[in-house]
Enzyme design. Sequence first.
Site, PDB file in Angstrom:
ATOM      1  N   ASN A  12      -4.002   0.260  -7.300  1.00 12.33           N
ATOM      2  CA  ASN A  12      -3.183  -0.677  -6.535  1.00 12.33           C
ATOM      3  C   ASN A  12      -4.087  -1.564  -5.680  1.00 12.33           C
ATOM      4  OD1 ASN A  12      -1.571  -1.758  -4.306  1.00 12.33           O
ATOM      5  ND2 ASN A  12       0.061  -0.427  -5.020  1.00 12.33           N
ATOM      6  N   ASP A  14      -2.975  -3.935  -3.467  1.00 11.33           N
ATOM      7  CA  ASP A  14      -2.253  -4.534  -2.340  1.00 11.33           C
ATOM      8  C   ASP A  14      -3.125  -4.707  -1.102  1.00 11.33           C
ATOM      9  OD1 ASP A  14       0.001  -4.470  -3.925  1.00 11.33           O
ATOM     10  OD2 ASP A  14       0.976  -2.830  -2.840  1.00 11.33           O
ATOM     11  N   ARG A  23      -6.715 -12.796   7.851  1.00 13.09           N
ATOM     12  CA  ARG A  23      -7.449 -13.957   8.363  1.00 13.09           C
ATOM     13  C   ARG A  23      -7.012 -15.257   7.705  1.00 13.09           C
ATOM     14  NH1 ARG A  23     -13.856 -13.931   9.872  1.00 13.09           N
ATOM     15  NH2 ARG A  23     -13.941 -16.022  10.745  1.00 13.09           N
ATOM     16  N   HIS A  48       2.344  -4.819  -5.513  1.00 17.78           N
ATOM     17  CA  HIS A  48       3.711  -4.830  -4.977  1.00 17.78           C
ATOM     18  C   HIS A  48       3.982  -6.186  -4.339  1.00 17.78           C
ATOM     19  CE1 HIS A  48       6.799  -2.690  -2.098  1.00 17.78           C
ATOM     20  NE2 HIS A  48       7.329  -3.712  -2.754  1.00 17.78           N
ATOM     21  N   ARG A  50       6.231  -7.814  -2.186  1.00 20.03           N
ATOM     22  CA  ARG A  50       7.307  -7.516  -1.240  1.00 20.03           C
ATOM     23  C   ARG A  50       8.099  -8.783  -0.930  1.00 20.03           C
ATOM     24  NH1 ARG A  50       6.680  -2.458   1.795  1.00 20.03           N
ATOM     25  NH2 ARG A  50       8.231  -3.376   3.184  1.00 20.03           N
ATOM     26  N   HIS A  55       1.481  -8.915   1.718  1.00 13.27           N
ATOM     27  CA  HIS A  55       0.147  -8.773   1.122  1.00 13.27           C
ATOM     28  C   HIS A  55       0.068  -9.559  -0.190  1.00 13.27           C
ATOM     29  CE1 HIS A  55       2.331  -5.406  -0.693  1.00 13.27           C
ATOM     30  NE2 HIS A  55       2.198  -4.649   0.385  1.00 13.27           N
ATOM     31  N   GLU A  75       5.263  -3.697  -8.839  1.00 19.74           N
ATOM     32  CA  GLU A  75       6.159  -2.978  -7.935  1.00 19.74           C
ATOM     33  C   GLU A  75       7.059  -3.978  -7.228  1.00 19.74           C
ATOM     34  OE1 GLU A  75       3.803   1.096  -6.696  1.00 19.74           O
ATOM     35  OE2 GLU A  75       3.958  -0.528  -5.240  1.00 19.74           O
ATOM     36  N   HIS A 199       1.266   7.879  -4.137  1.00 22.18           N
ATOM     37  CA  HIS A 199       1.460   7.678  -2.699  1.00 22.18           C
ATOM     38  C   HIS A 199       0.685   8.738  -1.921  1.00 22.18           C
ATOM     39  CE1 HIS A 199       3.459   5.222   0.366  1.00 22.18           C
ATOM     40  NE2 HIS A 199       3.387   6.300   1.126  1.00 22.18           N
ATOM     41  N   GLY A 200      -0.361   8.272  -1.227  1.00 21.58           N
ATOM     42  CA  GLY A 200      -1.135   9.138  -0.346  1.00 21.58           C
ATOM     43  C   GLY A 200      -2.190   9.983  -1.027  1.00 21.58           C
ATOM     44  N   TYR A 222      -4.503   2.822  -1.516  1.00 25.61           N
ATOM     45  CA  TYR A 222      -5.036   2.818  -0.151  1.00 25.61           C
ATOM     46  C   TYR A 222      -6.309   3.641  -0.025  1.00 25.61           C
ATOM     47  CZ  TYR A 222      -5.103   3.068   4.947  1.00 25.61           C
ATOM     48  OH  TYR A 222      -5.476   2.988   6.263  1.00 25.61           O
TER      49      TYR A 222
END
EC number: 2.6.99.2
Length: 256
Positions: A12, A14, A23, A48, A50, A55, A75, A199-200, A222
């Site tokens: 991912n 993102d 910035r 993703h 959104r 992002h 996503e 996720h995570g 992430y």
Amino acid sequence: MSHPPKLRLGVNVDHIATLRNARGGRAPDPVRAALLAIEAGADGITAHLREDRRHIRDDDMARLKAQISRPLNFEMAATEEMVRIALATKPHACCLVPERREELTTEGGLDVVGQHNALAPAIARLSEAGIRVSLFIAADPAQIEMAARLRAPVIEIHTGGWCDAITDGHHDKADAEWQRIVAGARQAYAAGLEVHAGHGLDYATAEQIAALPEIRELNIGYFIMGEALFVGLAESVRTMRAAMDRGRDRATGATA
């Protein structure tokens, strides 16, 4: 027992866009990150878009589809706007996720039981266009059963509760969450669904979950991007790939 197929890694991008948008301007470029991740061993790229464009932006999605050599997993919330953009972009897959403007990241799985009437038309339209639809849900029996009834071919199990419990040192909760994931993966596989997870996840949790033969793909962003600050993106992707492969070597069964 037989050995399951290689576990796919979706990276991912993102958070590259998050850094860029902090910035303004065009750098760092999430498309460049995607290309580097693929070169380092990613099997696909997830992004993703959104509703608030915090992002990934519309042009990022178009450029990802045009430039990457691996499948793009789009996503999105199941809104009319996002369905329209997805139909125009024609990614390999769309993962339908819940979305709230006040959240920092996707905090829970879709409530497909409560929202099945709203989700069904989006799933049908995307599927008719040749886009593979997945539903990002908790490892809950009722949610998995409804996902199968909605005829989405894929679910992605939300692993955040398990990963957070490990990080927080709540061992009993982590064990309970892990057992839910194991049971959910088995239930979904038995129902004919392809099972993904995400996720995570970090190196350790990715290695552990890779041993579940029912799971075909992990989507991770992430942690990989955070590690990349210290070791470089290519190295963090390669290390994640190696962790997944070690876990997969311990998996048996679920070969179909």
